[in-house]
Design a protein around this motif. Structure first.
Motif, PDB file in Angstrom:
ATOM      1  N   GLY A 269      31.319  34.983  -6.653  1.00  0.00           N
ATOM      2  CA  GLY A 269      30.428  35.156  -5.517  1.00  0.00           C
ATOM      3  C   GLY A 269      29.116  35.740  -5.984  1.00  0.00           C
ATOM      4  N   LEU A 270      28.926  37.039  -5.752  1.00  0.00           N
ATOM      5  CA  LEU A 270      27.662  37.670  -6.126  1.00  0.00           C
ATOM      6  C   LEU A 270      27.503  37.736  -7.643  1.00  0.00           C
ATOM      7  N   SER A 271      26.256  37.952  -8.089  1.00  0.00           N
ATOM      8  CA  SER A 271      25.928  38.059  -9.507  1.00  0.00           C
ATOM      9  C   SER A 271      25.347  39.444  -9.795  1.00  0.00           C
ATOM     10  N   ALA A 272      25.478  39.860 -11.053  1.00  0.00           N
ATOM     11  CA  ALA A 272      24.760  41.025 -11.552  1.00  0.00           C
ATOM     12  C   ALA A 272      23.652  40.535 -12.482  1.00  0.00           C
ATOM     13  N   ARG A 273      22.705  41.409 -12.786  1.00  0.00           N
ATOM     14  CA  ARG A 273      21.629  41.060 -13.719  1.00  0.00           C
ATOM     15  C   ARG A 273      21.377  42.219 -14.670  1.00  0.00           C
TER      16      ARG A 273
ATOM     17  N   ASN B 225      23.092  54.024 -18.050  1.00  0.00           N
ATOM     18  CA  ASN B 225      24.497  53.716 -18.266  1.00  0.00           C
ATOM     19  C   ASN B 225      25.216  53.717 -16.928  1.00  0.00           C
ATOM     20  N   TYR B 226      26.092  52.751 -16.729  1.00  0.00           N
ATOM     21  CA  TYR B 226      26.792  52.645 -15.457  1.00  0.00           C
ATOM     22  C   TYR B 226      28.032  51.781 -15.606  1.00  0.00           C
ATOM     23  N   ARG B 227      28.904  51.912 -14.625  1.00  0.00           N
ATOM     24  CA  ARG B 227      30.112  51.081 -14.573  1.00  0.00           C
ATOM     25  C   ARG B 227      30.012  50.156 -13.364  1.00  0.00           C
ATOM     26  N   LEU B 228      30.262  48.880 -13.603  1.00  0.00           N
ATOM     27  CA  LEU B 228      30.306  47.888 -12.529  1.00  0.00           C
ATOM     28  C   LEU B 228      31.754  47.639 -12.133  1.00  0.00           C
ATOM     29  N   HIS B 229      32.010  47.666 -10.829  1.00  0.00           N
ATOM     30  CA  HIS B 229      33.342  47.363 -10.296  1.00  0.00           C
ATOM     31  C   HIS B 229      33.264  46.047  -9.521  1.00  0.00           C
ATOM     32  N   PHE B 230      34.217  45.153  -9.767  1.00  0.00           N
ATOM     33  CA  PHE B 230      34.319  43.907  -9.013  1.00  0.00           C
ATOM     34  C   PHE B 230      35.702  43.897  -8.374  1.00  0.00           C
TER      35      PHE B 230
ATOM     36  N   GLY C 108      30.652  44.022  -5.339  1.00  0.00           N
ATOM     37  CA  GLY C 108      30.099  44.563  -6.570  1.00  0.00           C
ATOM     38  C   GLY C 108      29.608  45.976  -6.338  1.00  0.00           C
ATOM     39  N   TRP C 109      30.115  46.928  -7.149  1.00  0.00           N
ATOM     40  CA  TRP C 109      29.774  48.339  -6.969  1.00  0.00           C
ATOM     41  C   TRP C 109      29.233  48.900  -8.277  1.00  0.00           C
ATOM     42  N   VAL C 110      28.099  49.599  -8.194  1.00  0.00           N
ATOM     43  CA  VAL C 110      27.454  50.217  -9.351  1.00  0.00           C
ATOM     44  C   VAL C 110      27.739  51.708  -9.321  1.00  0.00           C
ATOM     45  N   GLU C 111      28.380  52.216 -10.377  1.00  0.00           N
ATOM     46  CA  GLU C 111      28.683  53.637 -10.480  1.00  0.00           C
ATOM     47  C   GLU C 111      27.888  54.229 -11.648  1.00  0.00           C
ATOM     48  N   PRO C 112      26.776  54.912 -11.376  1.00  0.00           N
ATOM     49  CA  PRO C 112      25.975  55.489 -12.455  1.00  0.00           C
ATOM     50  C   PRO C 112      26.771  56.471 -13.300  1.00  0.00           C
ATOM     51  N   GLN C 113      26.527  56.448 -14.598  1.00  0.00           N
ATOM     52  CA  GLN C 113      27.109  57.422 -15.521  1.00  0.00           C
ATOM     53  C   GLN C 113      25.987  58.377 -15.932  1.00  0.00           C
ATOM     54  N   GLY C 114      26.126  59.625 -15.611  1.00  0.00           N
ATOM     55  CA  GLY C 114      25.052  60.577 -15.857  1.00  0.00           C
ATOM     56  C   GLY C 114      24.122  60.666 -14.663  1.00  0.00           C
ATOM     57  N   ASP C 115      23.107  61.495 -14.786  1.00  0.00           N
ATOM     58  CA  ASP C 115      22.171  61.756 -13.690  1.00  0.00           C
ATOM     59  C   ASP C 115      20.965  60.828 -13.815  1.00  0.00           C
ATOM     60  N   TRP C 116      20.791  59.950 -12.817  1.00  0.00           N
ATOM     61  CA  TRP C 116      19.663  59.023 -12.828  1.00  0.00           C
ATOM     62  C   TRP C 116      18.399  59.638 -12.229  1.00  0.00           C
TER      63      TRP C 116
ATOM     64  N   GLY D 253      13.665  47.227 -11.521  1.00  0.00           N
ATOM     65  CA  GLY D 253      14.953  47.165 -10.842  1.00  0.00           C
ATOM     66  C   GLY D 253      16.089  47.337 -11.837  1.00  0.00           C
ATOM     67  N   VAL D 254      16.805  48.453 -11.734  1.00  0.00           N
ATOM     68  CA  VAL D 254      17.913  48.776 -12.641  1.00  0.00           C
ATOM     69  C   VAL D 254      19.239  48.422 -11.975  1.00  0.00           C
ATOM     70  N   ALA D 255      20.156  47.861 -12.745  1.00  0.00           N
ATOM     71  CA  ALA D 255      21.482  47.459 -12.258  1.00  0.00           C
ATOM     72  C   ALA D 255      21.386  46.571 -11.019  1.00  0.00           C
ATOM     73  N   PRO D 256      20.585  45.499 -11.098  1.00  0.00           N
ATOM     74  CA  PRO D 256      20.413  44.662  -9.909  1.00  0.00           C
ATOM     75  C   PRO D 256      21.653  43.818  -9.606  1.00  0.00           C
ATOM     76  N   LEU D 257      21.918  43.676  -8.316  1.00  0.00           N
ATOM     77  CA  LEU D 257      22.951  42.782  -7.807  1.00  0.00           C
ATOM     78  C   LEU D 257      22.284  41.745  -6.924  1.00  0.00           C
ATOM     79  N   THR D 258      22.754  40.498  -7.025  1.00  0.00           N
ATOM     80  CA  THR D 258      22.166  39.385  -6.272  1.00  0.00           C
ATOM     81  C   THR D 258      23.267  38.679  -5.505  1.00  0.00           C
ATOM     82  N   SER D 259      23.036  38.409  -4.221  1.00  0.00           N
ATOM     83  CA  SER D 259      24.082  37.813  -3.402  1.00  0.00           C
ATOM     84  C   SER D 259      23.485  36.859  -2.374  1.00  0.00           C
ATOM     85  N   MET D 260      24.342  36.410  -1.446  1.00  0.00           N
ATOM     86  CA  MET D 260      23.920  35.455  -0.419  1.00  0.00           C
ATOM     87  C   MET D 260      24.470  35.884   0.930  1.00  0.00           C
TER      88      MET D 260
END
Length: 511
Positions: free
Chosen positions: A167-171, A382-387, A335-343, A246-253
């Protein structure tokens, strides 16, 4: 003496072999060097026949599965490659990282079945790969052919877990999205894929990103499973100033849904890869923003410090929401972006672009820092992506979340029980959650509602929903100027305790 020298040389060689390891810093050196040079636009090497082909023809060019890379090794992972064609007109270099060396995986037309696409063998022998996909026994231990991730086009990649469909994409990165100057699309120009050991349950992929105004080095560690996760380490360098990074971009419809029904008759009640933007802010607040397909470009901004997470989610999981046996929108991942560390300080932006059909990705969400360093200075994200298809696990049990956002024409029940439209717009919002489901149905629950200057609230009422074991908020408002968007926010409280996430919505203009 001579024997001692030879022995020392042998030990030195063994030490060098044992200590050698390709890592992110190797890619970062290349990225930083590139950032110090002028950008060289990639040149297409495609014959016109392949550059001008239609999508149906491109789909005929299939990888020969019996030639899958690593197919004969004792490893659960396999690689297959995409051929150049259409707008995938420039090759990407793909390397394998082995125990003691790196070597390029050379393109050969023998990897592919060209179907009915007529082509000159001499014209394709010097082409290259457009990208690659990774296969893994995700849904069955006996098979190694479940696709789990695909890297194809610019810096786009898609990932799925067990019993999910793409479905959705990451970039990798987005630059100047939705600015009048136009968006810049960075691309992954080279990959290094680490050969996995037989017992490995994860795959490591390195990528070099290039763009007119930025470069980057990336390390992706893919952990396939029911919920596939990707650990991302990135080092980004600017060549020149950018308007928006744009950091950790997600693209969807998003084409239409319950909060914005289709304007034409359609057997599918909803049609989208994602139905909302979820944000977990640094102060602990949860925000839910249902998506729109607006008539004009729309940008929503959420100023946040030290975000804990954000993502484009597909909360509607019932097949009855979509009724589509072919495209199975109910099986598409969130799609979920979980930052690692303080952004630090910055904002999350949601971009919504008008679209007439489901073939166009029209939704973008990303983090953009408040301040950017001078060109050449290193930025680390740095981040973790969850699908996942289990959206409830993204939340704590204590905070109720929005299950439904239903929109309709507002009305008033007359004395004869007939509902009479009154020119207002009505929203029915269902909140559900584990802690909320355990509350007595006579609990004192109240709404907290705010509406922007373009709207006037005419009703806000809350009642227990015995079907969901949650609470339902009915919100009606009058729009003052239909040519302007209308902002609104709502949450439920009990005394001084907030029970729910914040429902944040923008009613588009001209609706």
């Amino acid at each position: 003496m001579k024997m001692r020298w030879v022995g020392a040389a042998v030990l030195l060689a063994l030490y060098a072999n044992n200590s050698w390891a390709f890592n992110l810093n190797d890619v970062a050196k290349e990225a930083k060097t590139l950032a110090g040079k002028s950008f060289e636009a990639p040149k297409s090497n495609l014959p016109s026949q392949f550059r001008e082909m239609k999508f149906a023809d491109y789909q005929q060019i299939q990888f020969n599965h019996d030639k899958a890379y690593w197919g004969k090794l004792r490893t659960p992972f396999k690689l297959e490659f995409y051929h150049q064609g259409m707008y995938f007109d420039t090759p990407v270099k793909i390397n394998e990282v082995a125990a003691n060396a790196v070597h390029e995986i050379k393109y050969s037309p023998d990897y592919f079945n060209f179907g009915n696409v007529k082509h000159d063998a001499d014209a394709v022998k010097n082409l290259g790969f457009a990208g690659f996909k990774v296969l893994y026994p995700l849904n069955s231990r006996d098979k190694k052919d479940d696709e789990i991730t695909s890297f194809l086009g610019a810096s786009y990649f898609r990932v799925i877990g067990a019993d999910q469909v793409y479905g959705l994409s990451a970039r990798g990165l987005a630059i100047d999205t939705a600015l009048p100057s136009g968006e810049e699309f960075p691309r992954f120009k080279e990959f290094w894929i680490q050969r996995p050991k037989p017992q490995d349950k994860q795959l490591v992929i390195y990528a070099l990103l290039d763009s007119p105004r930025a470069t980057g080095a990336y390390r992706f560690t893919v952990h396939p499973g029911k919920e596939t996760t990707v650990d991302v380490q990135s080092k980004v360098y600017l060549r020149d100033k950018v308007g928006k990074l744009g950091v950790a971009p997600l693209t969807s419809m998003f084409l239409f849904g319950a909060n914005q029904p289709s304007t034409v008759t359609n057997f599918r009640p909803e049609l989208h890869d994602s139905d909302g933007l979820s944000i977990h802010s640094g102060n602990g607040e949860w925000i839910w923003r249902p998506l729109n397909n607006p008539r004009h470009l729309a940008v929503s901004t959420y100023t946040i410090e030290s975000p804990k997470g954000f993502g484009l989610l597909q909360r509607g999981r019932d097949f009855s929401h979509y009724q589509d046996l072919d495209d199975r929108y109910d099986m598409r991942p969130s799609g979920w972006v979980e930052p690692q560390g303080d952004w630090g300080k910055g904002r999350i932006e949601l971009v919504e672009i008008p679209t007439a059909d489901e073939t166009n990705d029209n939704i973008v969400a990303f983090w953009t820092p408040e301040n950017l360093p001078d060109p050449g200075k290193e930025m680390n994200f740095n981040y973790r992506l969850h699908f996942t298809r289990d959206e409830s696990q993204l939340h704590s049990d204590e905070t109720a979340w929005v299950k439904n956002t239903l929109r309709s024409a507002g009305d008033v029940r007359q004395s004869n029980l007939v509902r009479q439209p009154d020119g207002s717009v009505a929203f029915t919002i269902d909140f559900v959650g584990k802690a909320m489901s355990e509350m007595p149905d006579n609990s004192q629950v109240a709404p907290q509602v705010s509406v922007g200057d373009n709207g006037e609230v005419v009703e806000q009422s809350v009642r227990y929903n015995p079907v969901t074991k949650g609470w339902r908020l009915v919100l009606r408002l009058r729009v003052k100027d239909n040519k302007q968007p209308t902002e609104m926010r709502a949450a439920l409280v009990s005394g001084d305790k907030t029970l729910t996430e914040t429902w944040s919505y923008q009613l588009p203009a001209n609706e």
